[in-house]
Structure formats: C-alpha cells, structure tokens
Design a protein around this motif. Structure first.
Motif, PDB file in Angstrom:
ATOM      1  N   GLY A  52       0.469  -1.201  -0.065  1.00 43.99           N
ATOM      2  CA  GLY A  52       0.269   0.295   0.094  1.00 43.99           C
ATOM      3  C   GLY A  52       1.094   1.187   0.086  1.00 43.99           C
ATOM      4  N   ALA A  53       1.883   1.561   0.515  1.00 49.61           N
ATOM      5  CA  ALA A  53       2.747   2.596   0.970  1.00 49.61           C
ATOM      6  C   ALA A  53       3.314   2.578  -0.555  1.00 49.61           C
ATOM      7  CB  ALA A  53       3.539   2.710   2.329  1.00 49.61           C
ATOM      8  N   TRP A  54       4.213   1.637  -0.759  1.00 54.57           N
ATOM      9  CA  TRP A  54       4.552   1.854  -2.938  1.00 54.57           C
ATOM     10  C   TRP A  54       3.979   1.956  -3.312  1.00 54.57           C
ATOM     11  CZ3 TRP A  54       9.383   3.672  -2.664  1.00 54.57           C
ATOM     12  CH2 TRP A  54       9.785   2.458  -1.831  1.00 54.57           C
ATOM     13  N   LEU A  55       2.277   1.700  -3.245  1.00 53.79           N
ATOM     14  CA  LEU A  55       1.368   1.883  -4.696  1.00 53.79           C
ATOM     15  C   LEU A  55       0.804   3.748  -3.831  1.00 53.79           C
ATOM     16  CD1 LEU A  55      -1.373  -0.603  -4.531  1.00 53.79           C
ATOM     17  CD2 LEU A  55      -0.091   0.075  -6.662  1.00 53.79           C
ATOM     18  N   GLY A  56       1.316   4.333  -2.920  1.00 59.87           N
ATOM     19  CA  GLY A  56       1.019   5.514  -2.632  1.00 59.87           C
ATOM     20  C   GLY A  56       1.741   6.343  -3.426  1.00 59.87           C
ATOM     21  N   VAL A  57       3.108   5.514  -2.960  1.00 61.48           N
ATOM     22  CA  VAL A  57       4.578   6.327  -3.482  1.00 61.48           C
ATOM     23  C   VAL A  57       4.281   6.859  -5.777  1.00 61.48           C
ATOM     24  CG1 VAL A  57       7.139   6.177  -4.546  1.00 61.48           C
ATOM     25  CG2 VAL A  57       6.309   6.420  -2.061  1.00 61.48           C
ATOM     26  N   SER A  73       5.098  10.378   0.746  1.00 67.47           N
ATOM     27  CA  SER A  73       5.213   9.149   0.494  1.00 67.47           C
ATOM     28  C   SER A  73       5.840   8.709   0.706  1.00 67.47           C
ATOM     29  CB  SER A  73       4.608   9.104  -0.672  1.00 67.47           C
ATOM     30  OG  SER A  73       2.905   9.626  -0.340  1.00 67.47           O
ATOM     31  N   LEU A  74       7.962   8.723  -0.137  1.00 64.65           N
ATOM     32  CA  LEU A  74       8.679   8.663   0.139  1.00 64.65           C
ATOM     33  C   LEU A  74       9.463   7.506   1.710  1.00 64.65           C
ATOM     34  CD1 LEU A  74      10.998   9.612  -2.649  1.00 64.65           C
ATOM     35  CD2 LEU A  74       9.912   7.086  -2.407  1.00 64.65           C
ATOM     36  N   LEU A  75       9.097   8.932   2.478  1.00 60.43           N
ATOM     37  CA  LEU A  75       9.578   9.051   4.013  1.00 60.43           C
ATOM     38  C   LEU A  75       8.669   8.004   3.992  1.00 60.43           C
ATOM     39  CD1 LEU A  75       9.909  12.802   4.916  1.00 60.43           C
ATOM     40  CD2 LEU A  75      11.266  10.510   4.176  1.00 60.43           C
ATOM     41  N   PHE A  76       7.053   7.568   4.371  1.00 57.02           N
ATOM     42  CA  PHE A  76       5.973   6.783   5.386  1.00 57.02           C
ATOM     43  C   PHE A  76       6.716   5.677   4.504  1.00 57.02           C
ATOM     44  CE2 PHE A  76       1.801   4.587   4.581  1.00 57.02           C
ATOM     45  CZ  PHE A  76       1.741   3.693   5.874  1.00 57.02           C
ATOM     46  N   ALA A  77       6.871   4.743   3.038  1.00 51.81           N
ATOM     47  CA  ALA A  77       7.336   3.848   2.947  1.00 51.81           C
ATOM     48  C   ALA A  77       8.765   3.638   3.409  1.00 51.81           C
ATOM     49  CB  ALA A  77       7.281   4.133   1.309  1.00 51.81           C
ATOM     50  N   LEU A  78       9.278   4.981   3.388  1.00 51.66           N
ATOM     51  CA  LEU A  78      10.611   4.136   3.809  1.00 51.66           C
ATOM     52  C   LEU A  78      10.786   3.697   5.509  1.00 51.66           C
ATOM     53  CD1 LEU A  78      13.218   6.441   1.978  1.00 51.66           C
ATOM     54  CD2 LEU A  78      13.047   3.502   1.530  1.00 51.66           C
ATOM     55  N   GLY A  79       9.456   3.552   6.314  1.00 53.65           N
ATOM     56  CA  GLY A  79       8.838   2.970   7.373  1.00 53.65           C
ATOM     57  C   GLY A  79       9.664   4.686   8.498  1.00 53.65           C
ATOM     58  N   ARG A  80       9.608   5.514   8.100  1.00 52.10           N
ATOM     59  CA  ARG A  80       9.792   7.171   8.986  1.00 52.10           C
ATOM     60  C   ARG A  80       8.459   7.645   9.791  1.00 52.10           C
ATOM     61  NH1 ARG A  80      14.360  10.222   7.576  1.00 52.10           N
ATOM     62  NH2 ARG A  80      13.854  11.247   9.845  1.00 52.10           N
ATOM     63  N   ASP A  81       8.403   8.110  11.139  1.00 54.71           N
ATOM     64  CA  ASP A  81       7.378   8.486  11.291  1.00 54.71           C
ATOM     65  C   ASP A  81       6.708   9.655  10.656  1.00 54.71           C
ATOM     66  OD1 ASP A  81       9.419  10.434  12.716  1.00 54.71           O
ATOM     67  OD2 ASP A  81       9.923   9.789  14.160  1.00 54.71           O
ATOM     68  N   THR A 123      10.117  24.823   4.243  1.00 52.94           N
ATOM     69  CA  THR A 123      11.228  24.077   5.316  1.00 52.94           C
ATOM     70  C   THR A 123      11.335  23.671   6.536  1.00 52.94           C
ATOM     71  OG1 THR A 123      12.215  26.203   3.529  1.00 52.94           O
ATOM     72  CG2 THR A 123      13.151  25.400   6.012  1.00 52.94           C
ATOM     73  N   GLY A 124      10.417  23.814   7.229  1.00 55.94           N
ATOM     74  CA  GLY A 124       9.384  23.328   7.939  1.00 55.94           C
ATOM     75  C   GLY A 124       9.498  22.095   8.238  1.00 55.94           C
ATOM     76  N   ALA A 125       8.287  21.345   6.260  1.00 52.61           N
ATOM     77  CA  ALA A 125       7.679  20.547   6.729  1.00 52.61           C
ATOM     78  C   ALA A 125       9.728  19.562   6.156  1.00 52.61           C
ATOM     79  CB  ALA A 125       7.848  19.990   4.949  1.00 52.61           C
ATOM     80  N   ALA A 126      10.862  19.384   5.811  1.00 52.08           N
ATOM     81  CA  ALA A 126      11.865  19.248   5.852  1.00 52.08           C
ATOM     82  C   ALA A 126      12.860  19.381   7.027  1.00 52.08           C
ATOM     83  CB  ALA A 126      13.045  20.371   4.527  1.00 52.08           C
ATOM     84  N   TRP A 127      12.931  20.650   7.804  1.00 51.48           N
ATOM     85  CA  TRP A 127      13.620  20.190   8.893  1.00 51.48           C
ATOM     86  C   TRP A 127      12.958  19.365   9.896  1.00 51.48           C
ATOM     87  CZ3 TRP A 127      13.901  25.903  10.471  1.00 51.48           C
ATOM     88  CH2 TRP A 127      15.140  26.632   9.730  1.00 51.48           C
ATOM     89  N   SER A 128      11.458  19.037   9.574  1.00 50.48           N
ATOM     90  CA  SER A 128      11.103  18.106  10.660  1.00 50.48           C
ATOM     91  C   SER A 128      11.564  16.947  10.919  1.00 50.48           C
ATOM     92  CB  SER A 128       9.435  17.859   9.903  1.00 50.48           C
ATOM     93  OG  SER A 128       8.576  19.839  10.985  1.00 50.48           O
ATOM     94  N   GLY A 129      11.925  16.455   9.464  1.00 56.56           N
ATOM     95  CA  GLY A 129      12.851  14.867  10.298  1.00 56.56           C
ATOM     96  C   GLY A 129      13.768  14.498  10.644  1.00 56.56           C
ATOM     97  N   TRP A 130      14.312  15.572  10.764  1.00 54.48           N
ATOM     98  CA  TRP A 130      15.419  15.615  11.623  1.00 54.48           C
ATOM     99  C   TRP A 130      16.289  16.417  12.955  1.00 54.48           C
ATOM    100  CZ3 TRP A 130      18.865  19.845  10.607  1.00 54.48           C
ATOM    101  CH2 TRP A 130      18.817  20.253  10.229  1.00 54.48           C
ATOM    102  N   ALA A 131      15.216  17.678  12.839  1.00 59.49           N
ATOM    103  CA  ALA A 131      14.931  18.819  13.572  1.00 59.49           C
ATOM    104  C   ALA A 131      13.565  18.798  14.463  1.00 59.49           C
ATOM    105  CB  ALA A 131      16.140  20.111  13.664  1.00 59.49           C
ATOM    106  N   PRO A 132      12.894  18.213  15.172  1.00 61.22           N
ATOM    107  CA  PRO A 132      11.187  17.767  15.093  1.00 61.22           C
ATOM    108  C   PRO A 132      11.391  19.736  15.586  1.00 61.22           C
ATOM    109  CG  PRO A 132      12.452  15.964  15.187  1.00 61.22           C
ATOM    110  CD  PRO A 132      13.713  16.461  15.682  1.00 61.22           C
ATOM    111  N   ARG A 133      11.991  20.090  16.439  1.00 65.27           N
ATOM    112  CA  ARG A 133      12.229  20.949  17.865  1.00 65.27           C
ATOM    113  C   ARG A 133      11.593  22.353  16.215  1.00 65.27           C
ATOM    114  NH1 ARG A 133      12.030  22.110  22.962  1.00 65.27           N
ATOM    115  NH2 ARG A 133      12.422  24.131  23.726  1.00 65.27           N
TER     116      ARG A 133
END
Length: 359
Positions: free
Chosen positions: A89-94, A130-138, A184-194
């Motif tokens: 399902g995740a890769w179909l989403g991608v 969708s790529l991040l979801f398929a790769l198992g990110r939170d 920018t906030g979306a990109a930062w959120s993956g490695w600097a959530p705050r």
C-alpha cells in the motif's frame, strides 16, 4: 470504481481514527488487522481519500486517460493498507504521488502561472511524504509533507479562483515566502523536530493571515446564496488553520497539542474547504448537479461545533475528546447525506420542470 475506492479510504480512515480513541464497538482488538488500520489512519485519510479525490479532479481537468492512474493507484494503495498489506500500500502511494507529479508537470508546461506552479510544488510534497512513509519514517517526518500537499493544493485553488483580483506584487512575494517557510519546516521536521515544527506552525499561522487578508471571501461573505456559503466555509477554515499553526508550534515545543494540531488542520481547515468547494467542484468532476440551499449550513455548523467539543472540552477528559471525535465522524456522514439529498432534490426539481414543459 474510483469513487468507491475513495469512499473505502474515507470509511477506513474514520474507523481508524475512532479506534485510536477506543470509540468503535465491538472492541477493535478482536479484529486481526485492526492494528494496521490504527497505524495508517493518516495515510487512509490524506493519501487514500484526499489524494484520490484530488487526483480525480486533476485527471478530469487534464482530459488524458493516463492521468487517472494516479487516483487508481492511491485508492488501491489505501485498500491494501486497510487490508494489512502496508508495504504494498505504501509503495502504491508513492507511485500515485509520482504520477500525480507528472500530471502537474504537464499542466505547468501548458500554462506556467502562479497557481499551476504551486500545484506542482504541492504534488512534490506528496511524493516526499509518501517516500518517507514507505521507507518507514515516523509521523514527525511524514505528516508535515502530507499536510503541505493539501495546504498548498488548497492555496493554489484559491489563487486560481481569485486570479482576476488585483493584488500588489508584495502580496505575492509574501505568499511565496510563507510557503517557502512551510516547506523548510517540513524538511527540518525529519531531523530537527523542534525547529522544524516551530517553523511549520509559524508558516501555517502566516498563511491563514494571508488568506484572510487577500482572499475574495472577505468580500463575498456579505453577498447571498452559494457565494456567501463558500465564503463562510473559507473564513472558518482559515481560522482553524491559524489554530492548527499555533498548536503545531506548541507541539514542537513539548505541549500536549498534537490532536489539536492535526485535526484543526485536517478537519477544521481541509474539510471546511471541501464543504465550501463541493457544490462547485462536484458538478464538474462527477457530473452531479446539486440544488443548493440553506441546509448546507447544518453540516458545516456541526463540523465546527464537534471540533470545538473535541479540542476544547476534550482537554478536560478523554471521554469528551472521544465524544467529539464521534461527532466529527458523524458530521462527515451528515455532509455526504446532505450532498446526496441536494443531488436528488435537483433531479426532482428539474425532472418536474421538464415534465411540465413536455405537457
């Protein structure tokens, strides 16, 4: 078929949301795949339902059969997620997001203007999430991208519908700066959530202010009929967008505002926009004509009241929050029934009128 996949996605997403709060009966733990539905609630709602609906709308606009691959893939992916096939399902989403990106790129080649470029950027955000979801990110990494897809798509549609309005060049520069901060906030959120969360929430608040100031809704709210209804939906949605921004930034700083951040944005903003645009969009994409009337205000009022109950009163106890969530779900069903009733009313009215003329 595509409409059925969207409906299944919506039903699965609503069920997952209710099960999260322990609302559904019987006990969801008695179902083998209940845990999977809980995990993919957001994917079902954003990618499965909204992605499929938006994909259908864009495919109808492009008028090319290949464009329907995107909503077919997103709807099928959501069905796989609901059935417990998370990887497929995740890769179909991608795949759906990539096809959707290609469709929007084709639109930009035809017409490179502000709203089509913004639609393309929103499609790219869907791909990233969708790529991040398929790769198992939170969720911290995935949700900002998925919501950026919806927010930017709505902003682009508002630009398109108000393209004849005269705005100062500075207004467009402000919008570009706000959306750049959002990404920018979306990109930062993956490695600097705050830091990423604060930037993302700030961008949502600024976007709400921009839309409230420069959208034509602040004028059409003083008109009558469908125009006024749409304006009320839009302005109410912008208010919830600001609430979501504050809650998102507070969540990043450690406050217990996750539910407010996600649902003020997903329900208060996105569903308000859907309710406002449905009487205009449905006739064009589904060839369904609706008889508009004051009854459309009932599910809109129910949406806002149920959200207030969930997010305000819900802070005093889990039962109130669960009750508010149940009313959220009922409101979505109420709106669907309202649209169906409006379609039947139009057929009855115009069928009677046609019969009268034939006599």
């Amino acid at each position: 078929m595509l409409g059925g996949l969207a409906a299944v996605s919506l039903a699965g997403g609503i069920a997952g949301g209710l099960w999260r709060l322990g609302v559904a009966l019987p006990d969801p733990l008695t179902f083998d795949r209940a845990g999977q539905v809980l995990l993919v609630h957001a994917a079902l709602m954003i990618c499965g339902f909204m992605g499929t609906v938006i994909g259908i709308e864009r495919a109808v606009a492009v008028k090319h059969p290949a464009a329907f691959i995107a909503p077919l893939a997103s709807g099928s992916g959501a069905l796989c997620l609901a059935l417990g096939q998370q990887a497929l399902g995740a890769w179909l989403g991608v795949a759906a997001a990539l096809v959707f990106l290609a469709v929007n790129a084709a639109i930009v080649r035809r017409q490179s203007v502000a709203h089509t470029l913004l639609l393309l950027a929103g499609a790219a955000a869907w791909v990233a999430g969708s790529l991040l979801f398929a790769l198992g990110r939170d969720g911290n990494a995935v949700f900002p991208w998925w919501f950026a897809f919806l927010v930017m798509t709505i902003a682009a549609e508002r630009l398109e519908m108000t393209r004849l309005m005269v705005r100062r060049p500075a207004a467009h520069l402000m919008l570009h700066a706000v959306l750049a901060l959002l990404l920018t906030g979306a990109a930062w959120s993956g490695w600097a959530p705050r830091a990423g969360g604060v930037a993302y929430g700030t961008a949502l608040v600024l976007l709400a202010a921009w839309l409230a100031r420069f959208d034509v809704a602040r004028r059409t709210v003083f008109t009558h009929g469908l125009s006024r209804y749409m304006a009320i939906c839009l302005l109410g949605g912008y208010a919830w967008l600001a609430v979501a921004g504050v809650a998102w930034a507070a969540m990043a700083l450690g406050a217990p505002t996750r539910d407010a951040a996600l649902h003020a944005l997903g329900l208060g903003f996105v569903f308000s926009m859907m309710m406002g645009h449905a009487p205009v969009v449905l006739p064009s994409i589904a060839r369904i004509k609706l008889r508009f009337g004051a009854f459309f205000y009932l599910p809109l009022a129910a949406l806002h009241l149920s959200l207030l109950m969930r997010l305000a009163l819900g802070s005093f106890g889990e039962p109130l929050r669960a009750a508010g969530a149940s009313l959220n779900a009922a409101t979505i069903g109420f709106f669907a029934a309202t649209v169906a009733g409006a379609a039947v009313a139009w057929r009855l009215q115009h069928g009677a009128a046609g019969a009268g003329k034939s006599r």
